[in-house]
Design a protein around this motif. Structure first.
Motif, PDB file in Angstrom:
ATOM      1  N   LYS A 172       3.331  37.586  26.184  1.00  0.00           N
ATOM      2  CA  LYS A 172       3.795  37.663  24.788  1.00  0.00           C
ATOM      3  C   LYS A 172       5.317  37.462  24.806  1.00  0.00           C
ATOM      4  CE  LYS A 172       3.813  41.102  21.061  1.00  0.00           C
ATOM      5  NZ  LYS A 172       3.334  42.430  20.654  1.00  0.00           N
ATOM      6  N   PRO A 173       5.838  36.618  23.902  1.00  0.00           N
ATOM      7  CA  PRO A 173       7.288  36.402  23.951  1.00  0.00           C
ATOM      8  C   PRO A 173       8.074  37.659  23.596  1.00  0.00           C
ATOM      9  CG  PRO A 173       6.279  35.150  22.138  1.00  0.00           C
ATOM     10  CD  PRO A 173       5.170  35.835  22.855  1.00  0.00           C
ATOM     11  N   ILE A 174       9.281  37.736  24.151  1.00  0.00           N
ATOM     12  CA  ILE A 174      10.199  38.846  23.829  1.00  0.00           C
ATOM     13  C   ILE A 174      11.374  38.213  23.074  1.00  0.00           C
ATOM     14  CG2 ILE A 174      11.733  40.619  24.804  1.00  0.00           C
ATOM     15  CD1 ILE A 174       9.784  40.543  27.294  1.00  0.00           C
ATOM     16  N   PRO A 175      11.658  38.680  21.835  1.00  0.00           N
ATOM     17  CA  PRO A 175      12.740  38.034  21.079  1.00  0.00           C
ATOM     18  C   PRO A 175      14.108  38.280  21.712  1.00  0.00           C
ATOM     19  CG  PRO A 175      11.977  40.006  19.948  1.00  0.00           C
ATOM     20  CD  PRO A 175      11.064  39.814  21.112  1.00  0.00           C
ATOM     21  N   LYS A 176      14.931  37.205  21.728  1.00  0.00           N
ATOM     22  CA  LYS A 176      16.313  37.356  22.200  1.00  0.00           C
ATOM     23  C   LYS A 176      17.121  38.005  21.068  1.00  0.00           C
ATOM     24  CE  LYS A 176      16.257  33.359  25.261  1.00  0.00           C
ATOM     25  NZ  LYS A 176      15.355  32.327  24.792  1.00  0.00           N
ATOM     26  N   ASP A 177      18.415  38.252  21.310  1.00  0.00           N
ATOM     27  CA  ASP A 177      19.266  38.942  20.324  1.00  0.00           C
ATOM     28  C   ASP A 177      19.231  38.303  18.936  1.00  0.00           C
ATOM     29  OD1 ASP A 177      19.974  40.779  22.131  1.00  0.00           O
ATOM     30  OD2 ASP A 177      22.005  40.020  22.490  1.00  0.00           O
ATOM     31  N   ASN A 178      19.199  36.942  18.914  1.00  0.00           N
ATOM     32  CA  ASN A 178      19.267  36.228  17.619  1.00  0.00           C
ATOM     33  C   ASN A 178      17.881  35.746  17.154  1.00  0.00           C
ATOM     34  OD1 ASN A 178      18.886  34.356  19.595  1.00  0.00           O
ATOM     35  ND2 ASN A 178      20.291  32.834  18.755  1.00  0.00           N
ATOM     36  N   GLU A 179      16.819  36.329  17.696  1.00  0.00           N
ATOM     37  CA  GLU A 179      15.455  35.860  17.368  1.00  0.00           C
ATOM     38  C   GLU A 179      14.613  36.947  16.692  1.00  0.00           C
ATOM     39  OE1 GLU A 179      14.606  32.492  20.806  1.00  0.00           O
ATOM     40  OE2 GLU A 179      13.835  34.527  21.114  1.00  0.00           O
ATOM     41  N   ILE A 180      13.607  36.463  15.940  1.00  0.00           N
ATOM     42  CA  ILE A 180      12.609  37.382  15.399  1.00  0.00           C
ATOM     43  C   ILE A 180      11.273  37.096  16.091  1.00  0.00           C
ATOM     44  CG2 ILE A 180      13.628  37.846  13.134  1.00  0.00           C
ATOM     45  CD1 ILE A 180      12.066  35.535  11.950  1.00  0.00           C
ATOM     46  N   LEU A 181      10.499  38.144  16.310  1.00  0.00           N
ATOM     47  CA  LEU A 181       9.155  37.967  16.879  1.00  0.00           C
ATOM     48  C   LEU A 181       8.172  37.986  15.722  1.00  0.00           C
ATOM     49  CD1 LEU A 181       7.352  37.812  19.472  1.00  0.00           C
ATOM     50  CD2 LEU A 181       7.016  40.268  19.172  1.00  0.00           C
ATOM     51  N   ILE A 182       7.396  36.904  15.587  1.00  0.00           N
ATOM     52  CA  ILE A 182       6.475  36.779  14.450  1.00  0.00           C
ATOM     53  C   ILE A 182       5.033  36.891  14.937  1.00  0.00           C
ATOM     54  CG2 ILE A 182       5.683  35.210  12.626  1.00  0.00           C
ATOM     55  CD1 ILE A 182       8.586  33.933  12.913  1.00  0.00           C
ATOM     56  N   LYS A 183       4.290  37.760  14.259  1.00  0.00           N
ATOM     57  CA  LYS A 183       2.837  37.802  14.485  1.00  0.00           C
ATOM     58  C   LYS A 183       2.268  36.700  13.606  1.00  0.00           C
ATOM     59  CE  LYS A 183      -1.178  40.736  14.199  1.00  0.00           C
ATOM     60  NZ  LYS A 183      -1.734  42.043  13.949  1.00  0.00           N
ATOM     61  N   ILE A 184       1.760  35.640  14.234  1.00  0.00           N
ATOM     62  CA  ILE A 184       1.296  34.483  13.460  1.00  0.00           C
ATOM     63  C   ILE A 184      -0.067  34.799  12.830  1.00  0.00           C
ATOM     64  CG2 ILE A 184       0.610  32.044  13.570  1.00  0.00           C
ATOM     65  CD1 ILE A 184       2.605  31.649  15.820  1.00  0.00           C
ATOM     66  N   VAL A 185      -0.153  34.580  11.524  1.00  0.00           N
ATOM     67  CA  VAL A 185      -1.436  34.781  10.843  1.00  0.00           C
ATOM     68  C   VAL A 185      -2.170  33.447  10.731  1.00  0.00           C
ATOM     69  CG1 VAL A 185      -2.567  35.561   8.726  1.00  0.00           C
ATOM     70  CG2 VAL A 185      -0.568  36.784   9.581  1.00  0.00           C
ATOM     71  N   ALA A 186      -1.424  32.389  10.413  1.00  0.00           N
ATOM     72  CA  ALA A 186      -2.079  31.069  10.283  1.00  0.00           C
ATOM     73  C   ALA A 186      -1.165  29.969  10.803  1.00  0.00           C
ATOM     74  CB  ALA A 186      -2.429  30.807   8.818  1.00  0.00           C
ATOM     75  N   THR A 187      -1.803  28.926  11.354  1.00  0.00           N
ATOM     76  CA  THR A 187      -1.094  27.706  11.718  1.00  0.00           C
ATOM     77  C   THR A 187      -1.918  26.562  11.129  1.00  0.00           C
ATOM     78  OG1 THR A 187      -0.202  26.362  13.542  1.00  0.00           O
ATOM     79  CG2 THR A 187      -2.225  27.580  13.989  1.00  0.00           C
ATOM     80  N   ALA A 188      -1.462  25.329  11.313  1.00  0.00           N
ATOM     81  CA  ALA A 188      -2.244  24.194  10.806  1.00  0.00           C
ATOM     82  C   ALA A 188      -2.423  23.201  11.940  1.00  0.00           C
ATOM     83  CB  ALA A 188      -1.517  23.535   9.633  1.00  0.00           C
ATOM     84  N   VAL A 189      -3.541  22.488  11.906  1.00  0.00           N
ATOM     85  CA  VAL A 189      -3.746  21.397  12.875  1.00  0.00           C
ATOM     86  C   VAL A 189      -3.342  20.110  12.166  1.00  0.00           C
ATOM     87  CG1 VAL A 189      -5.411  20.158  14.295  1.00  0.00           C
ATOM     88  CG2 VAL A 189      -5.583  22.640  14.059  1.00  0.00           C
ATOM     89  N   ASN A 190      -2.241  19.541  12.629  1.00  0.00           N
ATOM     90  CA  ASN A 190      -1.662  18.375  11.970  1.00  0.00           C
ATOM     91  C   ASN A 190      -1.935  17.086  12.733  1.00  0.00           C
ATOM     92  OD1 ASN A 190      -0.353  19.682   9.758  1.00  0.00           O
ATOM     93  ND2 ASN A 190       1.070  20.564  11.231  1.00  0.00           N
ATOM     94  N   SER A 191      -1.671  15.972  12.021  1.00  0.00           N
ATOM     95  CA  SER A 191      -1.827  14.658  12.664  1.00  0.00           C
ATOM     96  C   SER A 191      -0.952  14.563  13.909  1.00  0.00           C
ATOM     97  CB  SER A 191      -1.445  13.558  11.672  1.00  0.00           C
ATOM     98  OG  SER A 191      -0.148  13.811  11.154  1.00  0.00           O
ATOM     99  N   GLY A 192       0.220  15.196  13.860  1.00  0.00           N
ATOM    100  CA  GLY A 192       1.134  15.153  15.008  1.00  0.00           C
ATOM    101  C   GLY A 192       0.544  15.882  16.213  1.00  0.00           C
ATOM    102  N   ASP A 193      -0.154  16.981  15.966  1.00  0.00           N
ATOM    103  CA  ASP A 193      -0.738  17.766  17.071  1.00  0.00           C
ATOM    104  C   ASP A 193      -1.808  16.955  17.805  1.00  0.00           C
ATOM    105  OD1 ASP A 193       0.699  19.661  15.687  1.00  0.00           O
ATOM    106  OD2 ASP A 193      -1.019  20.889  15.107  1.00  0.00           O
ATOM    107  N   VAL A 194      -2.671  16.282  17.028  1.00  0.00           N
ATOM    108  CA  VAL A 194      -3.765  15.546  17.687  1.00  0.00           C
ATOM    109  C   VAL A 194      -3.208  14.310  18.392  1.00  0.00           C
ATOM    110  CG1 VAL A 194      -5.522  16.433  16.096  1.00  0.00           C
ATOM    111  CG2 VAL A 194      -4.549  14.189  15.651  1.00  0.00           C
ATOM    112  N   ARG A 195      -2.097  13.786  17.838  1.00  0.00           N
ATOM    113  CA  ARG A 195      -1.442  12.635  18.494  1.00  0.00           C
ATOM    114  C   ARG A 195      -0.917  13.045  19.872  1.00  0.00           C
ATOM    115  NH1 ARG A 195       1.074   7.808  16.344  1.00  0.00           N
ATOM    116  NH2 ARG A 195       0.305   8.473  14.339  1.00  0.00           N
ATOM    117  N   VAL A 196      -0.270  14.210  19.942  1.00  0.00           N
ATOM    118  CA  VAL A 196       0.270  14.683  21.226  1.00  0.00           C
ATOM    119  C   VAL A 196      -0.882  15.001  22.184  1.00  0.00           C
ATOM    120  CG1 VAL A 196       1.547  16.545  22.365  1.00  0.00           C
ATOM    121  CG2 VAL A 196       2.418  15.561  20.230  1.00  0.00           C
TER     122      VAL A 196
END
Ligand SMILES: NC(=O)c1ccc[n+]([C@@H]2O[C@H](COP(=O)([O-])OP(=O)(O)OC[C@H]3O[C@@H](n4cnc5c(N)ncnc54)[C@H](OP(=O)(O)O)[C@@H]3O)[C@@H](O)[C@H]2O)c1
Length: 312
Positions: free
Chosen positions: A28-52
């Motif tokens: 699990k990532p640990i936020p650095k001093d200038n970062e926030i740690l986000i519990k992701i609820v949703a993401t999207a599967v995009n055309s760019g993701d399937v291309r990669v």
């Protein structure tokens, strides 16, 4: 020594078919001093993701892509570029966000959103979610919205009075956002889509519709101040005679890449809150169905956005 905390993430084990994606347990990532740690609820599967994932580019671009992203598999093995979620903790120097805030954002070439958590810089491409959006709605606005704002701003249509705009491919993630944004800028919008997509563009308030499976859009007599190919299926040459004097042609299919900013996200939030931008969601898949989500997006026929629900 403290035991490291872990999370589940979708790992792209090599370039290939959707089945190369595997859910694994990682740190699990640990936020650095200038970062926030986000519990992701949703993401999207995009055309760019399937291309990669599928290394879906032609000719020499395959070599470029391998050099940039990794030779046999992406170096950044957790794909996904957009997220909505809740701030779980923050670094010592973070002043904008606090624990419990609902945020949304895009990581771009840093990827990493097909995961339960992500740490991002507070001054990066992240903003408060629209107040009236749920997590799926919020995440659906980002990929197409930020790309559309980038290309529409480049065309300077907001400086023209009632510009005539043609959006080719108005039913994808980018096209459906571009159609709505162009209307917001006061444009007289005509779209090109399939008969299957007609219902969707009508629901966005568009009445000038060219169905590409029934007629050839390039044979129109009308002229446009801005032609935006939001699916990358045309060339400037093909569209040239449809351009008014001084008209601009842009395509997502060329070498011009949209850049994202926090300012765009804030505009998306405002427009959604004012009812000027709708969330277009085709299907929602649960985290463990990521392979099915990629298979669906691979068809190139999704309407709007495909959501991957990570946490309930
Ligand atoms: N340059 C950049 O910065 C940038 C940024 C983002 C995305 N992109 C690229 O932009 C493209 C679109 O992205 P996206 O996420 O919006 O894709 P998408 O959501 O997967 O787009 C699919 C949509 O396009 C429609 N479509 C397919 N062929 C069409 C045609 N010949 N004419 C009109 N509509 C057609 C499909 O409906 P029907 O099949 O029913 O027509 C479907 O609704 C992708 O190639 C992506 O890689 C580039």
């Amino acid at each position: 020594m403290d035991k490291k905390e872990t999370m589940k993430a979708v790992i792209c084990t090599k370039y290939g078919l959707p089945e190369v994606l595997k859910i694994q347990v990682v740190d699990k990532p640990i936020p650095k001093d200038n970062e926030i740690l986000i519990k992701i609820v949703a993401t999207a599967v995009n055309s760019g993701d399937v291309r990669v994932r599928g290394l879906k580019v032609e000719g020499f671009m395959k070599i470029i892509m391998r050099l940039v992203l990794g030779f046999s598999k992406p170096r950044k093995s957790i794909l996904g570029t957009v997220y909505s979620g809740i701030v779980e903790s923050k670094g010592n120097k973070v002043s904008t966000f606090k624990e419990g805030d609902k945020v949304f954002g895009m990581t771009g070439f840093d990827f990493g959103t097909y995961a339960e958590y992500i740490a991002v810089k507070e001054n990066g491409n992240v903003a408060y979610m629209p107040e009236n959006a749920n997590f799926e709605e919020a995440v659906s606005l980002i990929f197409g919205g930020q790309t559309a704002i980038y290309f529409l701003e480049k065309s300077k249509i907001s400086e023209k009075l009632e510009p005539k705009v043609l959006i080719i491919g108005a039913t994808g993630s980018v096209g459906s956002a571009a159609t709505q944004m162009a209307k917001y800028y006061g444009s007289d919008v005509t779209v090109v889509c399939s008969s299957e997509g007609k219902f969707l563009v009508e629901s966005l308030g568009v009445s000038k519709i060219i169905l590409y499976d029934k007629e050839d859009f390039s044979k129109q007599n009308r002229k446009f101040d801005f032609i935006f190919d939001a699916v990358g299926k045309t060339s400037k040459k093909q569209c040239e005679k449809l351009l008014a004097k001084g008209g601009i042609y842009k395509t997502v299919g060329g070498l011009e890449y949209a850049s994202e900013s926090q300012k765009q996200l804030v505009l998306i939030k405002e427009l959604y809150e004012k009812g000027k931008l709708k969330a277009i969601i085709d299907k929602t898949f649960s985290f463990d169905k990521v392979v099915d989500a990629h298979k669906y997006v691979d068809t190139g026929r999704k309407k709007g956005n495909v959501i991957l629900k990570i946490n309930e």
